[in-house]
Scaffold this motif. Structure first.
Motif, PDB file in Angstrom:
ATOM      1  N   THR A 157      42.516  43.947  59.143  1.00 50.41           N
ATOM      2  CA  THR A 157      41.071  43.744  59.233  1.00 50.41           C
ATOM      3  C   THR A 157      40.710  42.320  58.821  1.00 50.41           C
ATOM      4  OG1 THR A 157      40.721  44.591  56.990  1.00 50.41           O
ATOM      5  CG2 THR A 157      40.551  46.157  58.810  1.00 50.41           C
ATOM      6  N   VAL A 158      39.590  41.838  59.346  1.00 48.96           N
ATOM      7  CA  VAL A 158      39.166  40.457  59.162  1.00 48.96           C
ATOM      8  C   VAL A 158      38.355  40.312  57.879  1.00 48.96           C
ATOM      9  CG1 VAL A 158      37.867  38.533  60.182  1.00 48.96           C
ATOM     10  CG2 VAL A 158      39.097  40.142  61.655  1.00 48.96           C
ATOM     11  N   PHE A 159      38.601  39.241  57.138  1.00 51.13           N
ATOM     12  CA  PHE A 159      37.790  38.921  55.967  1.00 51.13           C
ATOM     13  C   PHE A 159      36.717  37.892  56.325  1.00 51.13           C
ATOM     14  CE2 PHE A 159      36.950  36.148  52.302  1.00 51.13           C
ATOM     15  CZ  PHE A 159      36.459  37.076  51.411  1.00 51.13           C
ATOM     16  N   ALA A 160      37.090  36.824  57.022  1.00 45.75           N
ATOM     17  CA  ALA A 160      36.136  35.770  57.389  1.00 45.75           C
ATOM     18  C   ALA A 160      36.659  35.026  58.608  1.00 45.75           C
ATOM     19  CB  ALA A 160      35.937  34.804  56.224  1.00 45.75           C
ATOM     20  N   ASN A 161      35.764  34.427  59.360  1.00 47.82           N
ATOM     21  CA  ASN A 161      36.179  33.609  60.496  1.00 47.82           C
ATOM     22  C   ASN A 161      35.144  32.546  60.788  1.00 47.82           C
ATOM     23  OD1 ASN A 161      34.615  36.024  61.692  1.00 47.82           O
ATOM     24  ND2 ASN A 161      34.710  34.608  63.444  1.00 47.82           N
ATOM     25  N   ASN A 204      38.846  26.873  73.335  1.00 42.19           N
ATOM     26  CA  ASN A 204      38.165  27.095  72.058  1.00 42.19           C
ATOM     27  C   ASN A 204      39.100  27.813  71.100  1.00 42.19           C
ATOM     28  OD1 ASN A 204      37.812  30.071  72.490  1.00 42.19           O
ATOM     29  ND2 ASN A 204      36.511  29.347  74.157  1.00 42.19           N
ATOM     30  N   GLY A 205      38.665  27.926  69.862  1.00 39.43           N
ATOM     31  CA  GLY A 205      39.510  28.576  68.866  1.00 39.43           C
ATOM     32  C   GLY A 205      38.702  29.107  67.710  1.00 39.43           C
ATOM     33  N   GLN A 206      39.304  30.019  66.981  1.00 37.63           N
ATOM     34  CA  GLN A 206      38.711  30.593  65.781  1.00 37.63           C
ATOM     35  C   GLN A 206      39.741  30.566  64.651  1.00 37.63           C
ATOM     36  OE1 GLN A 206      35.710  32.333  64.979  1.00 37.63           O
ATOM     37  NE2 GLN A 206      34.735  31.725  66.896  1.00 37.63           N
ATOM     38  N   GLN A 207      39.291  30.110  63.478  1.00 41.72           N
ATOM     39  CA  GLN A 207      40.077  30.273  62.262  1.00 41.72           C
ATOM     40  C   GLN A 207      39.659  31.598  61.635  1.00 41.72           C
ATOM     41  OE1 GLN A 207      38.667  27.140  59.819  1.00 41.72           O
ATOM     42  NE2 GLN A 207      38.946  25.567  61.377  1.00 41.72           N
ATOM     43  N   TYR A 208      40.593  32.325  61.067  1.00 43.84           N
ATOM     44  CA  TYR A 208      40.198  33.562  60.394  1.00 43.84           C
ATOM     45  C   TYR A 208      41.195  33.940  59.304  1.00 43.84           C
ATOM     46  CZ  TYR A 208      43.519  35.853  63.661  1.00 43.84           C
ATOM     47  OH  TYR A 208      44.629  36.216  64.395  1.00 43.84           O
ATOM     48  N   SER A 209      40.690  34.625  58.320  1.00 44.22           N
ATOM     49  CA  SER A 209      41.536  35.205  57.282  1.00 44.22           C
ATOM     50  C   SER A 209      41.500  36.720  57.449  1.00 44.22           C
ATOM     51  CB  SER A 209      41.066  34.793  55.888  1.00 44.22           C
ATOM     52  OG  SER A 209      39.700  35.077  55.704  1.00 44.22           O
ATOM     53  N   PHE A 210      42.590  37.365  57.118  1.00 49.03           N
ATOM     54  CA  PHE A 210      42.710  38.809  57.341  1.00 49.03           C
ATOM     55  C   PHE A 210      43.614  39.414  56.277  1.00 49.03           C
ATOM     56  CE2 PHE A 210      46.203  36.759  59.466  1.00 49.03           C
ATOM     57  CZ  PHE A 210      47.276  37.610  59.321  1.00 49.03           C
ATOM     58  N   TRP A 211      43.521  40.732  56.166  1.00 49.90           N
ATOM     59  CA  TRP A 211      44.324  41.457  55.183  1.00 49.90           C
ATOM     60  C   TRP A 211      45.657  41.893  55.798  1.00 49.90           C
ATOM     61  CZ3 TRP A 211      42.788  41.480  50.252  1.00 49.90           C
ATOM     62  CH2 TRP A 211      41.430  41.292  49.983  1.00 49.90           C
ATOM     63  N   THR A 212      46.700  41.798  54.991  1.00 49.04           N
ATOM     64  CA  THR A 212      47.997  42.336  55.393  1.00 49.04           C
ATOM     65  C   THR A 212      48.739  42.779  54.145  1.00 49.04           C
ATOM     66  OG1 THR A 212      49.994  41.906  56.725  1.00 49.04           O
ATOM     67  CG2 THR A 212      49.255  40.137  55.279  1.00 49.04           C
ATOM     68  N   GLN A 213      49.673  43.705  54.304  1.00 47.50           N
ATOM     69  CA  GLN A 213      50.450  44.183  53.164  1.00 47.50           C
ATOM     70  C   GLN A 213      51.765  43.442  53.086  1.00 47.50           C
ATOM     71  OE1 GLN A 213      50.373  48.372  52.290  1.00 47.50           O
ATOM     72  NE2 GLN A 213      52.488  48.361  51.583  1.00 47.50           N
ATOM     73  N   GLY A 214      52.053  42.891  51.912  1.00 46.41           N
ATOM     74  CA  GLY A 214      53.266  42.116  51.724  1.00 46.41           C
ATOM     75  C   GLY A 214      54.443  42.963  51.303  1.00 46.41           C
TER      76      GLY A 214
END
Length: 403
Positions: free
Chosen positions: A68-72, A86-96
């Protein structure tokens, strides 16, 4: 639903303590800070950090769900890679690999031209890792090679997602120390990318190089069994395979044979990523010096600091004296040669300073014999530039057949 742009605050000025990457206890994470984007070679990405809450046996919930996305936010036109519309920067959740959910980052770029009715097919580029500091994200180094690869894919009408490996810049290690965790992070980046960019198709494939090649191999075996219904994983390609890397690390001793300079750099990062209480007693004075530098330096600077030192110079006693550590490393750095569920192209050139060519050729042959999903590619030329050209052509043709 497409995620809406969200203001990205500055990161707090603190350095979290290192934790083991081998813990299996799930921990719920709360709160995060995302620092400003860094730009290199025309691709831009944010770096995200997550602070763990106390341990819990509960699964991640809400916005902390993997994929899921946190911010973009949009990438400025002047910062786009060649070939990108075009492009989008985004941060997302992942399990390490530590069982925790982490914020990590990616960029999605779409090509120029008319979008297909079903959306742009997606290539996730699993790059070679470049350090464990927050300044060593995938778009902040290795400019020429990575940018060329991304631009080539864009010009072939693929949308490209370039994910960072989770935990870069946070406590613990970058997930290239655990190929399966890194592969899951790439799949999560694609899942989140579809929410960020509505022009993407659900069909995607992975292209992996060096340590990223192991991630692509793992995806060809595991991605189809764990992906969500909205994703359609088609296959992967892997070049400059890190065959035998697990043997180099687990066999590390003062008598270790000489390896390539790039492998020495990877080994130093691996040692720096491991629990300090497990590693400290193994290291030589030179090893302690370089492991300390690895926490702050990206690969080019660390390689310069390493100089002519070889892996044998890093330890004073064999790493095999820590049996539990060796067991964990062998499990996490295993490179499967069978059990693939999607098409996989394994490529090996006859001239390759970063790999043991005979060992790699044996692996490629074994994998092709063991699975009808594997296509092995070798190039009968001793000319490095001609081999690069043939490999690029083979990769292009293989990807076309996946979609």
């Amino acid at each position: 639903m497409t995620a809406q742009p969200r203001r990205i605050p500055a990161a707090p000025d603190h350095t979290p303590s290192r934790r083991s990457v081998f813990t299996s206890r799930p921990v719920k994470t709360v709160g995060a800070a995302v620092v400003a984007a860094g730009l290199v070679g025309g691709v831009c990405v944010t770096q995200a950090f997550a602070d763990p809450a106390p341990s819990t046996d509960e699964a991640p919930r809400g916005g902390q769900t993997a994929g899921t996305v946190f911010a973009n936010r949009p990438v400025a036109d002047g910062d786009l890679a060649a070939g990108a519309a075009n492009g989008q920067q985004y941060s997302f959740w992942t399990q390490g690999s530590d069982g925790r959910t982490h914020l990590t980052t990616a960029v999605v770029l779409t090509p120029k031209g008319k979008k297909p009715a079903s959306g742009w097919p997606v290539i996730a580029y699993a790059h070679d890792a470049d350090g464990i500091s927050s300044k060593c994200g995938p778009t902040k180094s290795k400019v020429a090679r990575d940018t060329d690869m991304v631009s080539d894919l864009l010009r072939n009408d693929y949308a490209v997602i370039v994910p960072d490996y989770s935990v870069v810049g946070t406590a613990g290690s970058p997930q290239y120390v655990d190929y399966s965790a890194a592969a899951q992070g790439v799949a999560d980046a694609v899942r989140a990318g579809l929410d960020v960019e509505p022009a993407l198709s659900s069909k995607w494939a992975a292209v992996g190089d060096e340590q990223g090649a192991a991630v692509a191999v793992d995806l060809a075996r595991s991605a189809s069994s764990s992906e969500s219904p909205k994703l359609d994983f088609r296959g992967a390609t892997a070049t400059t395979l890190p065959v035998g890397y697990a043997d180099v690390v687990t066999g590390l001793s003062p008598q270790s044979a000489k390896v390539s300079p790039s492998t020495v750099t990877d080994v130093v990062y691996t040692l720096a990523s491991l629990p300090s209480d497990e590693v400290e007693s193994l290291l030589s004075e030179r090893g302690r010096e370089l492991v300390a530098k690895a926490g702050d330096e990206c690969a080019p600077a660390l390689s310069k600091a390493i100089g002519s030192s070889n892996v044998a110079d890093l330890v004073r006693v064999p790493i095999s004296s820590k049996r539990s550590l060796v067991t964990d490393l062998r499990k996490q750095l295993a490179l499967p040669s069978s059990g693939f569920s999607r098409p996989l192209m394994l490529s090996q050139k006859l001239v390759d300073d970063d790999t043991d060519v005979p060992t790699n050729l044996q692996y490629v042959t074994t994998a092709q014999l063991a699975s009808n999903k594997v296509t092995a590619k070798t190039y009968l030329t001793g000319d490095a530039r001609d081999a690069d050209r043939q490999e690029k052509s083979a990769l292009t043709d293989f990807l076309k057949k996946l979609f």
